[in-house]
Design a protein around this motif. Sequence first.
Motif, PDB file in Angstrom:
ATOM      1  N   ILE A 186       0.838  -1.201   0.000  1.00  0.00           N
ATOM      2  CA  ILE A 186       0.000   0.000   0.000  1.00  0.00           C
ATOM      3  C   ILE A 186       0.874   1.252   0.000  1.00  0.00           C
ATOM      4  CG2 ILE A 186      -1.664   1.331   1.367  1.00  0.00           C
ATOM      5  CD1 ILE A 186      -2.882  -1.391   2.196  1.00  0.00           C
ATOM      6  N   ARG A 187       1.952   1.213   0.776  1.00  0.00           N
ATOM      7  CA  ARG A 187       2.834   2.391   0.818  1.00  0.00           C
ATOM      8  C   ARG A 187       3.461   2.663  -0.550  1.00  0.00           C
ATOM      9  NH1 ARG A 187       4.287  -0.062   5.833  1.00  0.00           N
ATOM     10  NH2 ARG A 187       6.245  -0.852   4.991  1.00  0.00           N
ATOM     11  N   ASN A 188       3.648   1.622  -1.321  1.00  0.00           N
ATOM     12  CA  ASN A 188       4.191   1.815  -2.664  1.00  0.00           C
ATOM     13  C   ASN A 188       3.182   2.465  -3.601  1.00  0.00           C
ATOM     14  OD1 ASN A 188       6.693   0.767  -2.107  1.00  0.00           O
ATOM     15  ND2 ASN A 188       6.156  -1.314  -2.741  1.00  0.00           N
ATOM     16  N   MET A 189       1.917   2.276  -3.340  1.00  0.00           N
ATOM     17  CA  MET A 189       0.862   2.785  -4.223  1.00  0.00           C
ATOM     18  C   MET A 189       0.331   4.145  -3.777  1.00  0.00           C
ATOM     19  SD  MET A 189       0.137   0.746  -6.745  1.00  0.00           S
ATOM     20  CE  MET A 189      -1.543   1.158  -7.236  1.00  0.00           C
ATOM     21  N   ALA A 190       0.121   4.290  -2.490  1.00  0.00           N
ATOM     22  CA  ALA A 190      -0.673   5.419  -1.987  1.00  0.00           C
ATOM     23  C   ALA A 190       0.110   6.726  -2.066  1.00  0.00           C
ATOM     24  CB  ALA A 190      -1.104   5.144  -0.549  1.00  0.00           C
ATOM     25  N   SER A 191      -0.568   7.769  -2.459  1.00  0.00           N
ATOM     26  CA  SER A 191       0.050   9.094  -2.539  1.00  0.00           C
ATOM     27  C   SER A 191      -0.132   9.826  -1.220  1.00  0.00           C
ATOM     28  CB  SER A 191      -0.607   9.898  -3.657  1.00  0.00           C
ATOM     29  OG  SER A 191      -1.936  10.225  -3.283  1.00  0.00           O
ATOM     30  N   LEU A 192       0.726  10.818  -0.992  1.00  0.00           N
ATOM     31  CA  LEU A 192       0.605  11.593   0.248  1.00  0.00           C
ATOM     32  C   LEU A 192      -0.692  12.394   0.266  1.00  0.00           C
ATOM     33  CD1 LEU A 192       4.256  12.897   0.797  1.00  0.00           C
ATOM     34  CD2 LEU A 192       3.154  10.841   1.711  1.00  0.00           C
ATOM     35  N   GLY A 193      -1.061  12.950  -0.882  1.00  0.00           N
ATOM     36  CA  GLY A 193      -2.301  13.726  -0.942  1.00  0.00           C
ATOM     37  C   GLY A 193      -3.501  12.864  -0.637  1.00  0.00           C
ATOM     38  N   GLY A 194      -3.516  11.696  -1.218  1.00  0.00           N
ATOM     39  CA  GLY A 194      -4.612  10.780  -0.939  1.00  0.00           C
ATOM     40  C   GLY A 194      -4.582  10.269   0.483  1.00  0.00           C
ATOM     41  N   ASN A 195      -3.385  10.072   1.006  1.00  0.00           N
ATOM     42  CA  ASN A 195      -3.264   9.531   2.360  1.00  0.00           C
ATOM     43  C   ASN A 195      -3.983  10.388   3.386  1.00  0.00           C
ATOM     44  OD1 ASN A 195      -1.630   9.716   5.084  1.00  0.00           O
ATOM     45  ND2 ASN A 195      -1.496   7.615   4.334  1.00  0.00           N
ATOM     46  N   VAL A 196      -3.795  11.705   3.296  1.00  0.00           N
ATOM     47  CA  VAL A 196      -4.421  12.545   4.331  1.00  0.00           C
ATOM     48  C   VAL A 196      -5.949  12.573   4.173  1.00  0.00           C
ATOM     49  CG1 VAL A 196      -2.349  13.951   4.595  1.00  0.00           C
ATOM     50  CG2 VAL A 196      -4.197  14.728   3.080  1.00  0.00           C
ATOM     51  N   LEU A 197      -6.428  12.159   3.005  1.00  0.00           N
ATOM     52  CA  LEU A 197      -7.874  12.174   2.760  1.00  0.00           C
ATOM     53  C   LEU A 197      -8.496  10.776   2.915  1.00  0.00           C
ATOM     54  CD1 LEU A 197      -8.009  14.519  -0.354  1.00  0.00           C
ATOM     55  CD2 LEU A 197      -8.394  15.101   2.057  1.00  0.00           C
ATOM     56  N   GLN A 198      -7.723   9.810   3.423  1.00  0.00           N
ATOM     57  CA  GLN A 198      -8.295   8.464   3.532  1.00  0.00           C
ATOM     58  C   GLN A 198      -9.519   8.497   4.423  1.00  0.00           C
ATOM     59  OE1 GLN A 198      -6.013   5.541   6.030  1.00  0.00           O
ATOM     60  NE2 GLN A 198      -4.563   7.224   6.169  1.00  0.00           N
ATOM     61  N   ARG A 199     -10.473   7.645   4.093  1.00  0.00           N
ATOM     62  CA  ARG A 199     -11.749   7.639   4.815  1.00  0.00           C
ATOM     63  C   ARG A 199     -11.654   6.725   6.032  1.00  0.00           C
ATOM     64  NH1 ARG A 199     -15.713   9.295   1.139  1.00  0.00           N
ATOM     65  NH2 ARG A 199     -16.875   9.894   2.996  1.00  0.00           N
ATOM     66  N   THR A 200     -12.603   6.868   6.905  1.00  0.00           N
ATOM     67  CA  THR A 200     -12.600   6.105   8.155  1.00  0.00           C
ATOM     68  C   THR A 200     -12.804   4.613   7.903  1.00  0.00           C
ATOM     69  OG1 THR A 200     -13.612   5.909  10.336  1.00  0.00           O
ATOM     70  CG2 THR A 200     -15.090   6.384   8.501  1.00  0.00           C
ATOM     71  N   ARG A 201     -12.375   3.802   8.878  1.00  0.00           N
ATOM     72  CA  ARG A 201     -12.565   2.357   8.810  1.00  0.00           C
ATOM     73  C   ARG A 201     -13.867   1.908   9.481  1.00  0.00           C
ATOM     74  NH1 ARG A 201      -9.973  -0.450   5.268  1.00  0.00           N
ATOM     75  NH2 ARG A 201     -10.694  -2.212   6.500  1.00  0.00           N
ATOM     76  N   CYS A 202     -14.679   2.829   9.953  1.00  0.00           N
ATOM     77  CA  CYS A 202     -15.921   2.462  10.649  1.00  0.00           C
ATOM     78  C   CYS A 202     -16.728   1.476   9.797  1.00  0.00           C
ATOM     79  CB  CYS A 202     -16.759   3.708  10.933  1.00  0.00           C
ATOM     80  SG  CYS A 202     -18.379   3.328  11.633  1.00  0.00           S
ATOM     81  N   THR A 203     -17.020   0.326  10.373  1.00  0.00           N
ATOM     82  CA  THR A 203     -17.757  -0.713   9.648  1.00  0.00           C
ATOM     83  C   THR A 203     -19.116  -0.219   9.175  1.00  0.00           C
ATOM     84  OG1 THR A 203     -16.738  -2.507  10.860  1.00  0.00           O
ATOM     85  CG2 THR A 203     -18.897  -2.940   9.919  1.00  0.00           C
ATOM     86  N   TYR A 204     -19.758   0.554  10.019  1.00  0.00           N
ATOM     87  CA  TYR A 204     -21.121   0.978   9.696  1.00  0.00           C
ATOM     88  C   TYR A 204     -21.117   1.994   8.547  1.00  0.00           C
ATOM     89  CZ  TYR A 204     -21.708  -1.213  14.229  1.00  0.00           C
ATOM     90  OH  TYR A 204     -21.672  -2.113  15.275  1.00  0.00           O
TER      91      TYR A 204
END
Lengths: 334, 760
Positions: free
Chosen positions: A107-125
Motif C-alpha cells: 500500500i505504501r508503494n501505491m498510496a500518494s501523500l495527498g490521498g493519504n491525508v484524505l483516507q476515509r474512516t474504517r468504521c464498519t457501519y
Amino acid sequence: MRPFVYERVGDWAAATQAAGRLGSAPASYLAGGTTLVDLMRLEVMRPERVIDINALHDSRYGRIEFGQNGLRLGALVRMADAADHPGVQRHCPVIAQALQLAASAQIRNMASLGGNVLQRTRCTYFRDVSYAACNKRNPGSGCAALAGVNRMHAVLGGSDHCIATYAGDFAQALIALGASVDLISADGARTIPFAKLHRQPGDTPDQETTLRPGELIVSFTVPAAPWTRRSLYLKVRDRQSYEFALASAAVALDLDDGAVREARIALGGVSTVPWRAAEAEAALRGKTINDQTAMAAADAAFAGAQGRGHNDFKIELGKRTLRRALRQAAALEI
Amino acid sequence: MANAAAPTPKANMGPAAPRIDARLKVTGQAHYPSDTPVGNPAFAVLVTSAIARGRIERLDLDGARAVPGVLDILTHENTGDLNDVKFGHGSGTSIEDLGPEIQQAGQIIAVVVADTFEAATEAASGVKPAYSEQTPSATFGSQGVTQEDATKVSPQHKHLPQAGDAEAALAGAPVVIDVEYETPTQHHNPMELFTTTCAWTGDRLTVYEPSQFVYGLKNGVAHRLGIDPDKVRVVSSYVGGAFGSKGTMTPRTAMIALAARRLNRPVKLVATRAQGFTIATYRAETRHHIRLGAARDGKLVGYSHEGFEVSSRPDAYVVAGVEDSAQIYAFGAVATKVNIVHADRNTPGYMRSPPVVPYIYALESAMDEMAQKLGMDPIEFRRVNDTMTSPIGNRPYSSRSLMTCYDQAAAAFGWKDRNPQPGSTRDGDWLVGYGCATAVYPTHTGPAAARVRLKPNGEARVQIAAHEIGNGAYTVIGQMAAERLGIDLASVTVEIGDSRLPPAPVAGGSNTTASSCSAVLKTCDLIRARLFHAAVTANDGPLAGRSADDLTLRDVQIAANDGTGESFADVFKRMGVAIIEEYAEFVPNGLKPQAIADLYAGKLAMVGGSHGEKVMYAMGAELVEVRVHALTREIRVPRIVGAFAAGRLMNTRTVHSQLMGGMIWGISSALHEATEIDPRYARYVNDNLADYMIPVNADVDQVQVILVSEVDHDVNPAGVKGLGELANVGTAAAIANAIHHATGIRIRKLPIRLEKLLQA
C-alpha cells in the motif's frame, strides 16, 4: 461496483477543469486508489467519473524538496518514497516514522501523500452500505456506531452524530509540525494551515474536509523549526504491522537544557480528525519531561475525551501512549 | 547448516521429502477449482440478507434485470423444488433455502447470473428486498435464545464422560479452583474464497469446488437436486486452505448447479470475503465453568467441566470437547455437561481442532491456576497427574509421550530458569513471562479405498479421493506407495481430489494420512503379493523357490535379503502382463465392512480418540515466552517451543510445517482473532481481512518445533496419529498462562487484547 467514466489527465489545469465542469456528474480524483477503489467496490463511493491524476507524477508535484522555508512534499509522492527519503528521516523523523508504520509495503508503494491525508474512516457501519444508519454516508440516518461495536472509534472530537476515527498516521505528523497545504482548483490556488483541512463531525459528519468541490491537494509544506529533529511517532496497535493505531502520538520537542522550550503533540487513533493536543503542549512549556509532567500533559490532552463503551480504554491507553512518546522523545540523542 | 523446515528424521519418522506439488503451487500451475477453464461461463454473484430474522415480503428485481448482460436471477420463488438436505445428513446447515424465511444474517436470498462478473456484481446491488423484521437473538445472554442439553439432541454426544462422584470429590478436596472462561467466534478465512463452478453435459453434472470431502459433496448435491449421485462428479484437485470450512456442503453449490441447468451453460461463482462469513461455517463462541480439586501434593481428585456453545436456531451443532479433555489427566472423579444455546446465527461447523481448541484452552488455563494455587511448577503439576490410563473407564492409552514432550521442550526452552513468582522478571520496559500448556488431539482413522497401478519400469500411479488442503496429502500418499513398491517418490503419480477416484474420508479430524496411507499400504501389499508369488513360483528365475516372506521390493526389483534380485520388468514379462493394478478397501478395526459402501454414499464413520478399548491421542507440550509493555501493554511473543509425539511421522518436512503453522494459529487465537458481533442485529461486524485480526510476520518471532519419536501399533496399520490439528491446541492457554506469569493478571476471555491488561 458500478460503471463509471475514466479520464486520464496530464496537467493540473486539465484535472481541476475536468472535476469542476459545471453541471457534470460526481467525480473523484484517482491517485494510488487505495481508498477510492476499495470504497467503490463496496459502493460506499459512487463517482460517475474517475479522474486519474497519476500522469502528473513526473511534474514537480511528485518531488520532495528541502528549502529555506522547510520541507515541501508533493501530493503525488508515494508514501514509501517519503518514508525512505534520507532527508525526511534525518530532519523530520516523525514524518518518516508515521509513514513507515502505516499500512503495508504494498500500500505504501501505491498510496500518494495527498490521498493519504484524505483516507476515509474504517468504521464498519460506514463501509458496509447494508447498515441503514450512517450520518457520514447518508446524512440524517443516524449513527450505528454510538451504541454498536465501537472499540476502534474515537474518544476525542466526536459528536452524537458520528464518532468515526480518522485512521491515518501521516496527518498527525503534519499537524504536529504545523504544516500548511497548498491547494488548487479551477478558481485558482490557495494555501491553508493543515490543521484547517479536516472538519470535526459536529452535526455534518458527511463533510469531512474544507476542500472546495474539485479542489486538489498540490503539496504540503513543513516549516523549518528547531523541534523537527527531536521528533518521533509512537503507534500502539493490536499487531506489529499492517494495522491501524489504537492510539498514537506524534511528538516534537525543542529542549533548552532539558526544559521544554516548545512541544508539538498530535494524537492519532483516538480522534475523529488529526488531533493537535494544544493543552498538553501548554502544560509542558518550561518544564522538564519526567513521569509527573508527562502524566499531567497526558491528562490535559484527554481532559475532554468521551468513551462510548468498547472504546473507553482508549482514554487510558492514549494517555499512556503520549507519556511513553514524550519520555522517548526527551531521551533522543540528536 | 541444518534446514529447520526439513528436520532430520529420528526413529519412526519418514524423510523430509519436498512436496511433490510445491513447484506447481509456487509457479501458479496448480489449478484450484475456480482456475479450471470451462467453456463460455456465465458468472454468478450472491445477494445476502442484511437482517438476521424475519421474512422477505417482496423482492424487487427490476433494477437488477435492467442491467445489460443479466441472464437469470434465482430467488426463493424459482428454487423451491430443491430437496431438503438437512444438517447432519450431508449438509452443514438446515438454512439452505433462499427465503422467504430469514433465519440468519447473510443468508443467501438471490443468485444473479450474468454474462460478465461485472454485470452480475452491478445487478446484485439492484436486488431490493423488503423485509418484515423481527428482533434477532445474537449470542449468549441475548433475549430469546434457547438452551438445551447436548446429550438430549446431539446423536454423537448422547453420553458425555463421567467417572465417580465428582461433587463429593470436589467437596472434600483440600485445594479447589472454580473458574470460568470464554472463547470468541472465529472464522476460518482460508486464502481461497468459497467458489463453485458447475457444468452440465446432458444429465451429468461436474462441480469444481474446493472441498474437503468430494464424496460427501457429490452425494449431497445429488440429493438436493434429486438426481442419481453417479451422475455427479466433484473435482477439487487443490484446496487453497479450508481448516474445516470446506468439509460440509453449503447452500451455494446446488444453487449454482441449478443456475447452470436453467441456462444450459456453465456458471461460475466466487463469493466475496464478507459473504464467506455467513454462507459457510465458523467456530462458535463458547463458555466454560471448570472446577478442579486436588490434594496438597498436587494429585487431582475431581474435575467438573460444563460447556456452553452457540449454534443456529434449527441445528444442534456442538463440539463437546469434554469428550477429550476428560481423558487426558488422572483426574479422579469426572463430571461433564455441555449445553447448546440456539441463536439467530448461521450454523457453526468444524474449524481446525473443533472440540479441543476451546475446551483444552479452558482446561489448560485451569491447570495453570491450580498449579499456582498449589505452589507447584506447572510442568511438575502435569507430571504428577500424567497417566497411561484414561480416568473414563480405566482404558489404556495406545501410546502416550506427553512428559517426554515436556522434558524435551523444557530443555530447549530453558524452563528451569523460570522464576515462579508472577511479575518477577523484567527487561527494560517489558515484563517477561513464561507459560506452558498441553496440546492434544484425538487420533482418528476412517475407511478408505485406493487403486494403485505399477508398470514394469517402476512407475506407479495412486488413485484415491483424498484431499490436498495444504496438508501434504499428495506427498505422503506418494511416499507410502514409493516405500511399499520399492521405487522413488519421483516415479509415483498421485491422483486425488476427484469423486471418480476410490473414496477417502473427509479431510477432517486429522485422519487423512492415517486413513489414506493405510488404504494405499493395503493396496500396495496386494501388488507385492502378486510380484512375490510370480518370483518364487517361477521355474527358473533367480528367486525361484524362495519364501515370499524373505522378499521385499527395492530399487525397482524384487529383492531377497542376501542381495539376490529380479527386476520388475523380468517378473512382469514372465507374468505376461503390461501393468499390475490393484484396488483395495481399508476398514479400520471397530467399523463394520458396510463402512466402505457408506463412504461411497457420502456417509462417514471414523474410529479412535476417546472411543474404543484403547484411547488414542497425539500429544505435545508448548512453552512460550511473552513480553508485555509495562506502560502501554502491548503483548509480544518472542519465542515459542513445541515438542510433539504422534506415532509414525511420514514426512518430517510436512509435519514441521503443520506444527509450526498450528502454533502460529495458536498465537492468533490467544491475542488476535475474534469475529465481533453486533448484538442488535446479530451481524458480524469485522467481516474482512483488514478488521479480522490475524498475526502478520512481524508478530511471529522464534517458533521451534521438536519432533519426538513414538511408536504406536494400535492406532492403524500405518501407525500414524494425525497431527494437522494438534499444535494449535493449547497455545492460547500457554500464552494466557505466560501473561499471568509476566503481569500477575489472569485473563479468562480470549482474545487477550491490551485493554484487558490496562486496568492494573
